[in-house]
Design an enzyme around this catalytic site. Structure first.
Site, PDB file in Angstrom:
ATOM      1  CB  ALA A  12      -0.816  -0.213   1.178  1.00  0.00           C
ATOM      2  NE  ARG A  17      13.561   6.745  -0.123  1.00  0.00           N
ATOM      3  CZ  ARG A  17      14.391   5.824   0.066  1.00  0.00           C
ATOM      4  NH1 ARG A  17      15.811   5.878  -0.231  1.00  0.00           N
ATOM      5  NH2 ARG A  17      13.929   4.914   0.946  1.00  0.00           N
ATOM      6  N   GLY A  80       0.916   2.718   8.405  1.00  0.00           N
ATOM      7  CA  GLY A  80       1.913   2.136   8.932  1.00  0.00           C
ATOM      8  C   GLY A  80       2.018   0.357   8.905  1.00  0.00           C
ATOM      9  CG  ASP A 104       8.800  -2.552  -1.106  1.00  0.00           C
ATOM     10  OD1 ASP A 104       8.754  -3.429  -0.499  1.00  0.00           O
ATOM     11  OD2 ASP A 104       8.843  -1.373  -0.716  1.00  0.00           O
ATOM     12  CG  ASN A 376      16.138 -16.520 -54.941  1.00  0.00           C
ATOM     13  OD1 ASN A 376      15.725 -15.469 -54.966  1.00  0.00           O
ATOM     14  ND2 ASN A 376      17.497 -17.151 -54.907  1.00  0.00           N
ATOM     15  CB  ALA A 422      13.479  -7.666 -62.347  1.00  0.00           C
TER      16      ALA A 422
HETATM   17  C1  UD1 Z   1       9.854  -1.651   7.265  1.00  0.00           C
HETATM   18  C2  UD1 Z   1      10.176  -2.282   8.864  1.00  0.00           C
HETATM   19  C3  UD1 Z   1      11.714  -2.158   9.179  1.00  0.00           C
HETATM   20  C4  UD1 Z   1      12.414  -3.030   8.204  1.00  0.00           C
HETATM   21  C5  UD1 Z   1      12.204  -2.526   6.752  1.00  0.00           C
HETATM   22  C6  UD1 Z   1      12.644  -3.561   5.834  1.00  0.00           C
HETATM   23  C7  UD1 Z   1       8.122  -1.416  10.085  1.00  0.00           C
HETATM   24  C8  UD1 Z   1       7.752  -0.480  10.948  1.00  0.00           C
HETATM   25  N1  UD1 Z   1       9.476  -1.375   9.625  1.00  0.00           N
HETATM   26  O1  UD1 Z   1      10.586  -0.427   7.520  1.00  0.00           O
HETATM   27  O2  UD1 Z   1      11.941  -2.815  10.590  1.00  0.00           O
HETATM   28  O3  UD1 Z   1      13.833  -3.154   8.584  1.00  0.00           O
HETATM   29  O4  UD1 Z   1      10.900  -2.410   6.673  1.00  0.00           O
HETATM   30  O5  UD1 Z   1      12.460  -3.116   4.721  1.00  0.00           O
HETATM   31  O6  UD1 Z   1       7.496  -2.408   9.662  1.00  0.00           O
HETATM   32  N2  UD1 Z   1       3.538  -0.515   3.653  1.00  0.00           N
HETATM   33  C9  UD1 Z   1       1.919  -0.532   3.658  1.00  0.00           C
HETATM   34  N3  UD1 Z   1       1.223   0.317   4.363  1.00  0.00           N
HETATM   35  C10 UD1 Z   1       1.850   1.177   5.198  1.00  0.00           C
HETATM   36  C11 UD1 Z   1       3.187   1.161   5.306  1.00  0.00           C
HETATM   37  C12 UD1 Z   1       3.919   0.428   4.494  1.00  0.00           C
HETATM   38  O7  UD1 Z   1       1.448  -1.317   2.860  1.00  0.00           O
HETATM   39  O8  UD1 Z   1       1.057   1.886   6.013  1.00  0.00           O
HETATM   40  C13 UD1 Z   1       4.204  -1.327   2.969  1.00  0.00           C
HETATM   41  C14 UD1 Z   1       5.160  -0.765   1.683  1.00  0.00           C
HETATM   42  O9  UD1 Z   1       4.143  -0.571   0.636  1.00  0.00           O
HETATM   43  C15 UD1 Z   1       6.272  -1.775   1.726  1.00  0.00           C
HETATM   44  C16 UD1 Z   1       6.452  -2.273   3.251  1.00  0.00           C
HETATM   45  O10 UD1 Z   1       4.866  -1.971   3.904  1.00  0.00           O
HETATM   46  O11 UD1 Z   1       5.911  -2.680   0.922  1.00  0.00           O
HETATM   47  C17 UD1 Z   1       7.336  -1.758   4.061  1.00  0.00           C
HETATM   48  O12 UD1 Z   1       7.083  -0.311   4.152  1.00  0.00           O
HETATM   49  P1  UD1 Z   1       8.202   0.677   4.289  1.00  0.00           P
HETATM   50  O13 UD1 Z   1       7.687   2.104   4.316  1.00  0.00           O
HETATM   51  O14 UD1 Z   1       9.120   0.689   3.435  1.00  0.00           O
HETATM   52  O15 UD1 Z   1       8.903   0.363   5.699  1.00  0.00           O
HETATM   53  P2  UD1 Z   1      10.187   0.785   6.409  1.00  0.00           P
HETATM   54  O16 UD1 Z   1      10.215   2.039   6.905  1.00  0.00           O
HETATM   55  O17 UD1 Z   1      11.349   0.479   5.145  1.00  0.00           O
HETATM   56 CA    CA Z   2      11.217   0.111   2.745  1.00  0.00          CA
END
Ligand code: UD1
Ligand code: CA
Length: 456
Positions: A12, A17, A80, A104, A376, A422
């Site tokens: 989600a 970036r 989160g 991802d 040919n 030709a």
């Molecule tokens: C997360 C972990 C971290 C770990 C890292 C590994 C948590 C709080 N932290 O951090 O410990 O080392 O991944 O890469 O879990 N996502 C949602 N909904 C949200 C937030 C995120 O679906 O509300 C999904 C993102 O799309 C992604 C994954 O969760 O696929 C991780 O989210 P991201 O924001 O990249 O987490 P990090 O801060 O990197």
């Molecule tokens: Ca990440």
């Protein structure tokens, strides 16, 4: 009996970036959306159910993944990773082990996930960890006397915690029965004001549930994509693994750093591939096939001993044995070449069958045609297959000889053994074994003088 497996894929997040309108998990690695790679690894574990948590980018993610028997849970707003798993709860079986994957993180392998899931079979919480030289950005694994106690995010870590090199990959196997309770107790009073899934570790410890940290993953395997640069880096990791697989099977690559496989490439023995070739979809190369530099081959089967010379492009083609293609050939969908056929430079073929030993060597367009054996086709031959509304076929019999610069206005037939002079425009069927031509009579004006430039 081991508990059923449910998989939750978190997809989600916004992917700020990437600087793109496209949801991050739909950016492509090796020609396929990132999330599909993780789903491949998931499918190898034969889960009873898989739920994708999506949010950013509207329903683009469920649309791309429709028709595969997946469940979808919308997370809006995105508060989160813990909040994300909460959205999937209605789709989970309370008896299951829940494996959390990230959409991802494309390179994770089933053989790494399997022991993690097994570690959770007895009711434990299992966390996949990795030890990195540079742990910056990741959640850190905090152990006491070797036992995993909690996970602290980079942004919440003290200097001592930030020095820990064992990190949370984000991948966990969780007893589903415990999840509603743990998720309900998460709080967002942290640096990012998010509900962290990682906080369930400390809750499990408090509840006396065993927590296992498995340090199994290779660093590239758990690498996530956050930026175009990381996407390109993982693409090279993927391609290098494909190149190694091919070379281990005996394929000779001029340079393993200069090949791209976006799909599946099946190769027989003694196959050689020169630099900068791209293979897409399902491609099969028979024994002894050689592919020259800078070729693009998509969804095609190429028979044993065939040579594809430099700069050729092929899609949806079937090629027999010992054919020669290119340099600079373009074979479009529906092209079938029989054994020993030759197709040369600046020749375009589409939806056409070419018989054994026939030659189309220079500067021609052959579309919607059936060409017999040993024909040919001279330089600059064009099948005029399209009248602006409909397409028509050209049929050329065995052993025919088509002179250079001929237009065959379809529908039209050239009989077996016929010769076309030709420069002809052939609008009616040409009988077999005789010469047919249409050509203005040549004449010479005796005493003709070139014009001279006017004086002053
Ligand atoms: C997360 C972990 C971290 C770990 C890292 C590994 C948590 C709080 N932290 O951090 O410990 O080392 O991944 O890469 O879990 N996502 C949602 N909904 C949200 C937030 C995120 O679906 O509300 C999904 C993102 O799309 C992604 C994954 O969760 O696929 C991780 O989210 P991201 O924001 O990249 O987490 P990090 O801060 O990197
Ligand atoms: Ca990440």
């Amino acid at each position: 009996m081991s508990p059923p497996l449910n998989i939750v894929v978190l997809a989600a997040g916004k992917g700020t970036r990437m600087r793109s309108e496209l949801p991050k998990v739909l950016h492509r690695l090796a020609g396929r959306p990132l999330v599909e790679h993780g789903l491949d690894a998931a499918a190898a574990l034969a889960p009873a159910a898989t739920c994708i948590v999506y949010g950013h980018g509207g329903d683009a993610v469920p649309r791309v993944l429709a028709g595969r028997g997946l469940a979808f849970a919308l997370q809006a707003p995105q508060l989160g990773t813990g909040h994300a798993v909460m959205q999937a709860l209605p789709h989970l079986d309370g008896r299951a082990v829940v494996l959390v994957l990230y959409g991802d993180v494309p390179l994770v392998r089933p053989q790494t996930l399997n022991p993690l899931v097994e570690a959770a079979h007895g009711g434990a919480l299992a966390v996949l960890t990795a030890t990195l030289d540079d742990p910056h950005g990741y959640g850190r694994i905090v152990r006491e006397d070797g036992a995993l106690r909690r996970i602290v995010e980079q942004k919440d870590a003290s200097a001592a915690e930030a020095a820990i090199r064992e990190i949370n990959t984000g991948i966990m196997a969780i007893p589903a029965g415990r999840l509603p309770g743990w998720l309900g107790r998460l709080r967002s009073d942290n640096a990012q004001q998010e509900y962290y899934l990682t906080d369930i570790v400390a809750l499990a410890v408090a509840d006396g549930v065993p927590v296992k940290g498995l340090d199994l993953a290779e660093p590239w395997e758990i690498a996530g994509v956050n930026s175009p640069r990381q996407l390109a880096e993982l693409e090279r990791v993927w391609q290098r693994r494909e190149a190694d697989r091919l070379m281990d099977a005996g394929v000779r690559l001029a340079d393993p750093a200069r090949i791209d496989i976006r799909g599946h490439l099946h190769a027989g023995s003694d196959v050689s591939i020169d630099v900068n070739c791209v293979f897409e979809g399902e491609v099969t190369l028979g024994d002894g096939v050689s592919v020259g530099p800078n070729c693009v081959i998509r969804d095609s089967r190429i028979g044993a001993g065939t040579r594809v010379e430099a700069m050729s492009w092929m899609e949806g083609t079937m090629v027999g044995e010992a054919a020669v293609i290119g340099p600079y050939a373009r074979l479009r969908p529906g092209t079938e070449l029989a054994a020993g056929a030759h197709v040369g430079n600046f020749v375009e073929l589409k939806n056409s069958q070419v018989g054994a030993g026939s030659k189309i060597n220079h500067l021609s367009y052959v579309g919607d045609a059936t060409v017999g054996a040993r024909v040919n086709i001279g330089a600059g031959t064009i099948t005029c297959n399209y009248d602006g509304a409909n397409k028509y076929r050209t049929v050329i019999g065995d052993d025919a000889f088509i002179g250079s610069d001929t237009q065959l206005v379809a529908p039209v037939k050239v009989g077996a053994g016929a010769t076309i002079g030709a420069g002809s425009t052939i609008t009616r069927d040409a009988p077999e074994r005789v010469l047919t031509l249409s050509r203005n009579k040549q004449f010479t004006l005796a005493g003709w003088k070139r014009p001279q430039k006017n004086k002053d």
